[in-house]
Design a protein around this motif. Structure first.
Motif, PDB file in Angstrom:
ATOM      1  N   ALA A 183       6.035 -31.855 -16.652  1.00 40.63           N
ATOM      2  CA  ALA A 183       4.948 -32.070 -17.610  1.00 40.63           C
ATOM      3  C   ALA A 183       4.856 -33.539 -18.017  1.00 40.63           C
ATOM      4  O   ALA A 183       3.748 -34.076 -18.185  1.00 40.63           O
ATOM      5  N   TRP A 184       5.992 -34.184 -18.178  1.00 37.04           N
ATOM      6  CA  TRP A 184       6.002 -35.605 -18.543  1.00 37.04           C
ATOM      7  C   TRP A 184       5.333 -36.437 -17.453  1.00 37.04           C
ATOM      8  O   TRP A 184       4.496 -37.305 -17.734  1.00 37.04           O
ATOM      9  N   LEU A 185       5.670 -36.171 -16.192  1.00 38.42           N
ATOM     10  CA  LEU A 185       5.076 -36.916 -15.083  1.00 38.42           C
ATOM     11  C   LEU A 185       3.572 -36.652 -14.982  1.00 38.42           C
ATOM     12  O   LEU A 185       2.783 -37.585 -14.738  1.00 38.42           O
ATOM     13  N   LEU A 186       3.154 -35.408 -15.188  1.00 40.04           N
ATOM     14  CA  LEU A 186       1.730 -35.078 -15.122  1.00 40.04           C
ATOM     15  C   LEU A 186       0.956 -35.779 -16.241  1.00 40.04           C
ATOM     16  O   LEU A 186      -0.160 -36.266 -16.020  1.00 40.04           O
ATOM     17  N   THR A 187       1.543 -35.848 -17.436  1.00 42.72           N
ATOM     18  CA  THR A 187       0.867 -36.507 -18.552  1.00 42.72           C
ATOM     19  C   THR A 187       0.716 -38.000 -18.296  1.00 42.72           C
ATOM     20  O   THR A 187      -0.345 -38.587 -18.559  1.00 42.72           O
ATOM     21  N   VAL A 188       1.767 -38.619 -17.790  1.00 47.68           N
ATOM     22  CA  VAL A 188       1.684 -40.050 -17.464  1.00 47.68           C
ATOM     23  C   VAL A 188       0.617 -40.285 -16.400  1.00 47.68           C
ATOM     24  O   VAL A 188      -0.184 -41.228 -16.486  1.00 47.68           O
ATOM     25  N   GLY A 189       0.572 -39.425 -15.384  1.00 49.07           N
ATOM     26  CA  GLY A 189      -0.442 -39.572 -14.352  1.00 49.07           C
ATOM     27  C   GLY A 189      -1.845 -39.378 -14.890  1.00 49.07           C
ATOM     28  O   GLY A 189      -2.764 -40.155 -14.575  1.00 49.07           O
ATOM     29  N   GLY A 190      -2.046 -38.346 -15.726  1.00 48.40           N
ATOM     30  CA  GLY A 190      -3.367 -38.116 -16.293  1.00 48.40           C
ATOM     31  C   GLY A 190      -3.821 -39.235 -17.207  1.00 48.40           C
ATOM     32  O   GLY A 190      -4.995 -39.624 -17.206  1.00 48.40           O
ATOM     33  N   PHE A 191      -2.891 -39.777 -18.000  1.00 45.86           N
ATOM     34  CA  PHE A 191      -3.246 -40.888 -18.886  1.00 45.86           C
ATOM     35  C   PHE A 191      -3.576 -42.143 -18.077  1.00 45.86           C
ATOM     36  O   PHE A 191      -4.484 -42.900 -18.440  1.00 45.86           O
TER      37      PHE A 191
END
Length: 320
Positions: free
Chosen positions: A142-150
């Protein structure tokens, strides 16, 4: 009425001035100004030089707003028009799709799994820490997905705090900062008391910040921001689906909060069973030690007789 200049949109080199287009008519009526202009249509099968359009795929930028004063439009989108058939279609934005998908995978899928495993997995998994392995692994994704989405959001907007969809952007920035802080907060956990020990102030502060102030808040704000983004893009079916998902998650959390203690009471977890068995072994060991101590005492003192102590020991004789 001031001067109106119509300029042609398109791809220009850096520093190049937009080309002017001579309008066909300019009409002012009841505070509204209507500008009409034409552009040549390229011949069928021919290339489309500058200043011409493809009649089967004309890209149009549309801006909408309810204010009659000069302000940034509340809605902006692009359409593809087919002048030959009169049909139109929304031009797809790949970055919008990627951004929305990454954020939903983070807040709509991974974070609920991580939070539910931590909140309700302890009683079922026991001390083998399966719940913690799931919690840590899924939260990392989830942390990696959030960084990618941001990152995709920054790539889309360039200037993140322009007034378009400002509420969505502010919430997104706040959630991104909280998500980025979670690994640091989790690292500070080791400075407090460990599981099984009485909770000290550091441990209690960690649980409040990590679980409630960041964990639950990030999940709720993330889902709310997904709904807000879909609302701005007018993707109503997807918006309603995310709203329904959020409602189901809340109901599931409340149901498990009520039912989970009863389940643990009816089905003691493996760690409790393990603790009982270990305690039983300790009790057996203590009884064995007590028997051995009594035997040793008897051997050292012997049986008292009228003239002293008589020792009696039976020793097996090994045949030669």
């Amino acid at each position: 009425m001031g001067q109106i200049v119509v300029r042609q949109l398109g791809r220009y080199a850096p520093g190049e001035v937009l080309r002017e287009v001579e309008p066909d008519s300019v009409v002012a009526n009841n505070g509204w100004v209507t500008v009409t202009w034409t552009r040549p249509v390229a011949a069928g099968g021919a290339a489309h030089p500058a200043g011409t359009v493809d009649p089967a795929a004309l890209s149009v930028l549309v801006a909408e707003g309810s204010s009659r004063t000069f302000a940034v439009h509340a809605e902006r989108k692009s359409l593809t028009l087919d002048l030959l058939t009169g049909s139109s279609a929304a031009a797809g934005n790949v970055l919008h799709t990627v951004h929305g998908l990454l954020m939903w995978l983070s807040f709509g899928l991974c974070m609920p799994v991580a939070i539910f495993s931590s909140a309700f997995g302890r009683g079922c998994c026991g001390k083998d820490a399966r719940w913690f392995s799931i919690h840590r692994a899924v939260n990392s994704v989830a942390w990696l997905l959030t960084v990618g989405g941001f990152s995709v959001a920054l790539l889309m907007t360039g200037v993140h705090f322009d007034t378009t969809m400002l509420g969505h952007k502010l919430i997104g920035l706040a959630v991104a900062v909280l998500v980025l802080l979670q690994p640091l907060i989790a690292y500070l956990r080791k400075f407090g008391s460990h599981p099984g020990e009485p909770k000290d102030c550091c441990r209690k502060a960690f649980e409040i910040i990590h679980k409630y102030c960041i964990g639950y808040v990030c999940l709720l704000l993330g889902l709310a921001n997904c709904v807000l983004g879909l609302h701005h893009l007018r993707l109503r079916p997807l918006m309603y689906a995310v709203c329904a998902e959020a409602g189901l998650l809340v109901l599931a959390w409340l149901a498990l909060k009520i039912l989970n203690p009863a389940f643990i009471k009816a089905h003691p977890s493996s760690d409790k069973k393990q603790g009982v068995s270990e305690k039983g072994v300790e009790m057996k060991g203590a009884a064995k030690n007590a028997d051995e101590g009594a035997l040793e005492k008897q051997l050292s003192t012997g049986a008292q007789t009228g003239i002293g102590f008589r020792h009696s020991i039976q020793v097996p004789i090994q045949p030669n």
